[in-house]
Design a protein around this motif. Structure first.
Motif, short mmCIF file in Angstrom:
data_model
loop_
_atom_site.label_atom_id
_atom_site.label_comp_id
_atom_site.label_asym_id
_atom_site.label_seq_id
_atom_site.Cartn_x
_atom_site.Cartn_y
_atom_site.Cartn_z
N UNK A 1 0.82 -1.21 0.00
CA UNK A 1 0.00 0.00 0.00
C UNK A 1 0.86 1.26 0.00
N UNK A 2 1.90 1.28 0.84
CA UNK A 2 2.76 2.46 0.87
C UNK A 2 3.56 2.61 -0.42
N UNK A 3 4.01 1.49 -0.96
CA UNK A 3 4.72 1.56 -2.24
C UNK A 3 3.80 2.09 -3.33
N UNK A 4 2.55 1.62 -3.32
CA UNK A 4 1.57 2.07 -4.32
C UNK A 4 1.32 3.56 -4.18
N UNK A 5 1.09 4.01 -2.95
CA UNK A 5 0.76 5.42 -2.72
C UNK A 5 1.96 6.31 -3.04
N UNK A 6 3.15 5.92 -2.58
CA UNK A 6 4.33 6.75 -2.81
C UNK A 6 4.69 6.81 -4.29
N UNK A 7 4.49 5.69 -4.99
CA UNK A 7 4.75 5.69 -6.43
C UNK A 7 3.76 6.62 -7.15
N UNK A 8 2.49 6.56 -6.74
CA UNK A 8 1.48 7.41 -7.36
C UNK A 8 1.73 8.89 -7.06
N UNK A 9 2.02 9.19 -5.77
CA UNK A 9 2.20 10.59 -5.41
C UNK A 9 3.50 11.16 -5.97
N UNK A 10 4.52 10.33 -6.18
CA UNK A 10 5.74 10.83 -6.81
C UNK A 10 5.45 11.25 -8.24
N UNK A 11 4.65 10.46 -8.95
CA UNK A 11 4.23 10.84 -10.31
C UNK A 11 3.36 12.09 -10.27
#
Length: 581
Positions: free
Chosen positions: A90-100
């Motif tokens: 979940x954190x990897x998903x969120x951080x990847x999305x928010x970095x984009x």
């Protein structure tokens, strides 16, 4: 501002949804792992409760103890494993999305920045944009993930209880419905208005504090420091009072939620006592099993009211992000006709909260390679016109285009077309080479030496012990004013922008240095379009056109040599500038 629900904000969203679709498999996996985490926790407590009470009585067969022990170990291992994997995914998903999302924001924010500058102060911008990406991040970690997982558990619990007793499943459905729907909705209604007020107070504090810090010297010199502190404390007290009301409400609500769970526990005790009497070794086995399985599920449900009341700030952040234009530099390049001609058509500009026009119905055309000097008294609108040409401000009326595109639409991409040399060019505390490479990060040392030769600094830099690797003092203090301007020019030559804007670059220089610098500028930039803002007429003969702005209007325009012959006002300005009057 018109308020729209979070659901409608998502429906109209063009920022977050594309990334949700792109990473949907990871999103589904994170939700599944979250569900399995609580399922394992509930299963662990259910089997443990059965095992404890079963082991306290005499089992008919060792398998009655051994099999639950195996299940207990299995659930005991799976719960932390699923929890760890859920957090990781979940954190990897969120951080990847928010970095984009951050990358997209940084690429497009400047395009919208001109409108913020027109309508808001610096504090307003900080208040609106400082935490939007973090809010979107929290939207998933603290609201969407917990809510979806809780609803999945809610459905699973009701269905599971329905296999034992339909009427009791309905009772549990109603009790859990109050936690899943009623309390979150209540929190949203009661605390929603308070959070809106809290946001307004914080925005006001952002603006107030920013303005006052920037003008702190005025407060001190006017001996009103105590008044400023009192003013700030009053605003802060209002905010703290409101936050205290929110905390008190949350405490009462959390107490009621815990009370409902207490009712659920009592209901389970009564139901299991009545349902399993005489079955499977006595009711105690199932009382402990069912009752203990409730406690780990509390963590899945009691976060829902807090998650729901947070949706207001998430919605505002989502709306603000979608208000930022998303026209990319690539799209601008497709539209750009490749001819950097500037057209200024009927442009007027009025600063916010004022009525006086700084510029009034101004029209100009700057073909490629044109040399334009802008003259005028302080406050006449010279610098405002420069900001409009750069796209830092947007005209109140009319338009300014570069290659057929309005300059305000370029955002960061404008730096590829227009380079600027200010009154005091800034040099950073790094090597000369790194300072030059600000114009072109890929520039070679050979290219750096070439531009230094063009601006007349090659000999100087060669004489330094470390050459291009010589460290520049903070703000370039080891160089004279003329040398700093030449380094700034070399930086622009590496960037190869077709248009150069000079904002009074020779202010404070002695006449000899000034003339040498002007000669360098025009020799090295003979093929460039030059916009020269100045109040000093030395070197003005090198320009193709001179305009004089007064009270926002074009009072004089023409070739400097022709104006020197035919225009009395220009003659007088020239005489004064040369000290002959």
């Amino acid at each position: 501002m018109f308020k729209i629900p979070l659901r409608e904000a998502f429906a109209q969203d063009t920022w977050v949804k594309p990334f949700m679709k792109k990473y949907k498999n990871a999103l589904i996996l994170a939700l599944a792992l979250g569900f399995l985490t609580f399922l394992s926790a509930g299963g662990l407590m259910f089997i443990s409760g059965y095992l404890i009470t079963r082991a306290a009585s005499r089992p008919e067969n060792i398998l009655m103890i051994y099999i639950p022990i195996v299940f207990t170990r299995g659930f005991g291992i799976s719960r932390p494993v699923f929890r760890y994997l859920e957090r990781l995914v979940s954190h990897n998903w969120v951080l990847k999305m928010t970095s984009k999302l951050r990358l997209k924001l940084y690429q497009t924010l400047e395009t919208d920045g001109v409108f913020f500058k027109r309508n808001y102060r610096m504090g307003d911008i900080l208040g609106m944009l400082a935490e939007d990406i973090n809010h979107i991040q929290d939207l998933y970690l603290r609201t969407i993930f917990p809510t979806v997982i809780a609803w999945l558990l809610y459905i699973a619990i009701v269905i599971a209880l329905g296999f034992f007793s339909l009427w009791f499943a309905l009772v549990m459905a109603l009790l859990l419905f109050s936690i899943v729907v009623v309390f979150p909705l209540w929190s949203l209604i009661i605390n929603g208005a308070r959070q809106e007020r809290e946001k307004q107070l914080k925005s006001a504090l952002y603006s107030e504090l920013t303005d006052n810090v920037l003008g702190v010297s005025d407060w001190i010199f006017s001996q009103r420091g105590t008044e400023y502190v009192a003013l700030h404390e009053e605003s802060q007290a209002q905010l703290l009072n409101l936050q205290e009301k929110v905390r008190r409400f949350n405490n009462r609500r959390d107490f009621l939620v815990e009370s409902v769970f207490g009712v659920i526990v009592v209901a389970l005790v009564l139901w299991t006592s009545q349902t399993f009497i005489g079955n499977h070794g006595g009711p105690a086995n199932w009382i402990a099993a069912f009752v203990l399985s409730v406690f780990p599920l509390v963590d899945a449900f009691n976060v829902l009211p807090s998650a729901a009341e947070e949706t207001n700030r998430y919605k505002d952040s989502l709306v603000r992000l979608n208000e930022v234009p998303t026209r990319t530099e690539a799209q601008l390049t497709e539209t750009f006709n490749g001819i950097p001609e500037i057209q200024i058509q009927n442009v007027s500009y009025t600063y916010p909260n004022t009525t006086k026009k700084v510029l009034d119905n101004l029209s100009l055309r700057l073909p490629v390679g044109h040399k334009l000097a802008i003259l005028g008294r302080s406050g006449s609108g010279k610098s405002t016109l420069a900001s409009l040409i750069r796209g830092d401000l947007a005209p109140s009326e009319g338009e300014i285009t570069l290659g057929g595109i309005e300059t305000k639409a370029f955002g960061d991409a404008i730096s590829e077309q227009i380079g600027v040399i200010q009154q005091t060019p800034y040099l950073f505390n790094t090597t000369i080479l790194n300072n030059l490479r600000l114009g072109n990060q890929k520039a070679s040392e050979e290219e750096a030496w070439d531009v230094l030769e063009k601006v007349g600094l090659k000999t100087l830099v060669e004489s330094l012990p470390e050459g291009l690797l010589t460290m520049v003092d903070e703000a370039g203090l080891r160089f004279s004013g003329g040398e700093r301007h030449r380094l700034a020019l070399a930086r622009l030559l590496l960037k190869e922008t077709p248009i150069i804007l000079f904002d009074e670059p020779t202010v404070g220089l002695d006449p000899i240095t000034e003339q040498a610098l002007i000669d360098t500028f025009f020799e090295t930039l003979s093929d460039k379009t030059i916009i020269w803002i100045t109040h000093h007429l030395q070197g003005i003969e090198k320009m193709d056109q001179v305009i004089f702005i007064e009270d926002g209007q074009l009072e004089m325009s023409g070739n400097p040599r022709e104006l020197a012959k035919t225009n009395p006002r220009y003659k007088k300005l020239k005489t004064i500038d040369e000290g002959r009057l």
